[in-house]
Design an enzyme around this catalytic site. Structure first.
Site, PDB file in Angstrom:
ATOM      1  N   GLU A  11      -7.945   6.308  14.762  1.00 13.96           N
ATOM      2  CA  GLU A  11      -8.945   5.288  15.060  1.00 13.96           C
ATOM      3  C   GLU A  11     -10.201   5.835  15.743  1.00 13.96           C
ATOM      4  O   GLU A  11     -11.203   5.127  15.839  1.00 13.96           O
ATOM      5  CB  GLU A  11      -8.327   4.189  15.920  1.00 13.96           C
ATOM      6  CG  GLU A  11      -7.311   3.343  15.161  1.00 13.96           C
ATOM      7  CD  GLU A  11      -6.831   2.174  15.985  1.00 13.96           C
ATOM      8  OE1 GLU A  11      -6.973   1.034  15.527  1.00 13.96           O
ATOM      9  OE2 GLU A  11      -6.296   2.409  17.087  1.00 13.96           O
ATOM     10  N   ASP A  25      15.792  18.762 -11.280  1.00 11.66           N
ATOM     11  CA  ASP A  25      16.443  19.661 -10.343  1.00 11.66           C
ATOM     12  C   ASP A  25      16.312  19.064  -8.939  1.00 11.66           C
ATOM     13  O   ASP A  25      16.130  17.845  -8.802  1.00 11.66           O
ATOM     14  CB  ASP A  25      15.884  21.083 -10.439  1.00 11.66           C
ATOM     15  CG  ASP A  25      14.364  21.129 -10.298  1.00 11.66           C
ATOM     16  OD1 ASP A  25      13.763  20.113  -9.884  1.00 11.66           O
ATOM     17  OD2 ASP A  25      13.780  22.188 -10.607  1.00 11.66           O
TER      18      ASP A  25
END
Length: 293
Positions: free
Chosen positions: A132, A278
């Protein structure tokens, strides 16, 4: 610590009894009772006991109960913690952290307050809104890993754009420009590094639910697990977007079962529905199943 679903976490202005009553009927996975931006400076002291009373007396159901405290740098955050911890919130949203030390200070204050109030040590969680202010954006990685109390990290652009004097944060098609896009990307990356959840920031155009859905879809693709909401109409859209479709979950379970079958034969890469799969595919499938549950 029990895993919690955080698809939608909804802001409620502290002290607004009408909005609080409405919020308790919503399907949000959590509520953030706001002591920061939604409360004017001259009402903050009077609002803390109201928020504590809500926590002590209202039925929040299964949803998480968060409090957005004021920033440490303002000097108001300590009183927020001291005067509301007795309501035993699930955690505190930490706005505008400048660096890891701001989060560590909050965690250390909670250490003492939990002992004083007989609360299990370390059980009060933290959720920093880590981008922020410009300094926070530069230090976002250290902020995300500042305390084991942190279970999720979010990002913010409204305060950042004000601090930097940005005239706009989106292009003509509603897509984020470079600085907010960087903050958003860093949020989800540092959350992955820290092993915590990433929650996407608010979508301020509350009438544009189609735009909200597009932004949610982007967030899912980026790896966010949920989004903060500011209006009740947004919650259903957010929940749907961050809940994997049944067909996707079924395929993920099928893939996990296929990995187990092949593992018993010593095979770790194989063909599944026309694609070679995989280890990374297994990791992705397990995350989908976890999100669904």
């Amino acid at each position: 610590m029990t895993a919690r679903r955080r698809r939608s976490v909804h802001f409620v202005p502290g002290g607004n009894e009408k909005m609080m009553a409405k919020a308790l009927t919503l399907a949000a996975d959590g509520l953030i009772l706001d002591l920061e931006d939604a409360v004017p400076p001259d009402r903050k002291a009077a609002t803390r006991p109201i928020v504590r009373r809500w926590l002590e007396t209202l039925d929040f159901g299964p949803g998480e109960r968060w409090i957005r405290m004021n920033p440490v740098a303002t000097g108001l955050g300590r009183a927020d913690l001291e005067e509301t911890i007795g309501g035993r919130p699930d955690g505190y949203v930490v706005p505008k952290p400048r660096h890891a030390r701001d989060v560590v200070e909050v965690a250390q204050l909670l250490d003492g307050l939990e002992r004083r109030h007989g609360i299990s040590q370390g059980s009060t969680r933290l959720l920093p809104i880590a981008t922020e202010i410009p300094e926070g954006l530069l230090n976002v990685r250290e902020i995300a890993g500042a305390s084991p109390r942190i279970v999720a990290v979010s990002w913010g652009i409204e305060d950042l754009s004000a601090a930097m004097g940005l005239p706009r944060v989106r292009d003509a098609d509603g897509r984020y420009l470079d600085i907010p896009r960087h903050a958003r990307t860093m949020c989800v990356i540092v959350a992955a590094v820290a092993g915590v959840e990433a929650l996407d920031t608010v979508y301020t155009d509350i009438a544009d639910l189609a735009g909200l859905r597009r932004e949610c879809d982007d967030a899912v693709a980026m790896g966010f697990s949920g989004k903060i909401s500011i209006h009740p109409s947004q919650i259903a859209v957010i929940n749907e977007a961050f809940t994997p479709a049944k067909a996707v979950v079924d395929e993920a379970r099928e893939l996990v079962a296929a990995f187990e079958e092949h593992r018993r034969r010593g095979v770790y890469a194989f063909r599944f529905k026309g694609q070679m799969v995989d280890a990374p595919h297994l990791t992705r499938a397990l995350k989908i199943i976890a999100r669904a549950s």
